[in-house]
Scaffold this active site. Sequence first.
Site, short mmCIF file in Angstrom:
data_model
loop_
_atom_site.label_atom_id
_atom_site.label_comp_id
_atom_site.label_asym_id
_atom_site.label_seq_id
_atom_site.Cartn_x
_atom_site.Cartn_y
_atom_site.Cartn_z
N TYR A 2 39.86 -23.23 -6.37
CA TYR A 2 39.76 -23.80 -7.72
C TYR A 2 38.68 -24.87 -7.85
O TYR A 2 38.46 -25.38 -8.96
CB TYR A 2 41.11 -24.42 -8.12
N HIS B 4 38.87 -25.95 -15.04
CA HIS B 4 40.10 -26.73 -15.09
C HIS B 4 40.07 -27.92 -14.13
O HIS B 4 40.92 -28.82 -14.21
CB HIS B 4 41.29 -25.83 -14.74
N TYR C 57 50.15 -28.41 -8.41
CA TYR C 57 49.35 -27.63 -9.35
C TYR C 57 49.36 -28.35 -10.69
O TYR C 57 50.17 -29.24 -10.94
CB TYR C 57 49.85 -26.19 -9.44
N ASN D 255 50.34 -27.94 -13.71
CA ASN D 255 51.51 -28.09 -14.57
C ASN D 255 52.63 -28.94 -13.96
O ASN D 255 53.69 -29.09 -14.56
CB ASN D 255 52.06 -26.73 -15.00
N ASP E 3 39.73 -31.64 -18.29
CA ASP E 3 38.93 -30.68 -19.04
C ASP E 3 39.49 -30.58 -20.45
O ASP E 3 40.69 -30.75 -20.67
CB ASP E 3 38.95 -29.32 -18.36
N ASN F 253 48.34 -28.31 -19.91
CA ASN F 253 49.55 -28.37 -19.10
C ASN F 253 49.68 -29.65 -18.27
O ASN F 253 50.77 -30.19 -18.10
CB ASN F 253 49.65 -27.16 -18.18
#
Length: 220
Positions: free
Chosen positions: A16, A21, A67, A69, A94, A115
């Site tokens: 990632y 994100h 993560y 969320n 972001d 989230n």
Amino acid sequence: MQIRLIVGLGNPGTKYEKTRHNAGFWWVDAIADAKRATWKKETKFSGWTTRVDEGGVEFLLLKPSTYMNESGRSVSAVMRFFKIEPPQMLVVHDELDLLPGVVRLKRGGGTGGHNGLTDIGDALDTKDFWRLRIGIGHPGDKDLVADYVLDKARRAEQDAIDPVFERSLGLMPWLAEGKMVDAMTWLHTDPEAEAKRKEAKEARDKERALKLNETPKDET
């Protein structure tokens, strides 16, 4: 209130790293790199932390290792431990609702379906914290958002993001002085327009000085 904690939002793992994100991770990483600060994995905080100094003021930086969320778990643990109030925190993330090349600073408000922000708001039971919103643009269809934010920015988008991203790192002196309104004014002012206004002011000042020097003196 003085900012004490700066949180960069993102997802952990090399998969990632360069995705849209992870813009929040990019920002705090850039600050840490500039200050030659070293990240430390803190299990009790479910994240990585480091400290940086700006003008004699110390800031705690945090990257949740959860993560996106579940960011609230990490953030709330740090805030409880260090007794940090929500208005003393800046969350960098972001922002779909801003075009690439736009960065905005604000306090409170909605989460826009983000989230990470939503989970932090739920964990703290308040949305009254500062946010630095890094524009990544919107794919145009809400059904495409999930894949869009987890993909890399296109070259043209990244070219638009990079200059304003670099400029936004200049917020640190403003944060150190606690001048959040001035920070917003500086960040939200177009650099070219700001330069033109400065040039115009210097020209006016020079013209006034010349007129004063040309004023005849009373010889009586």
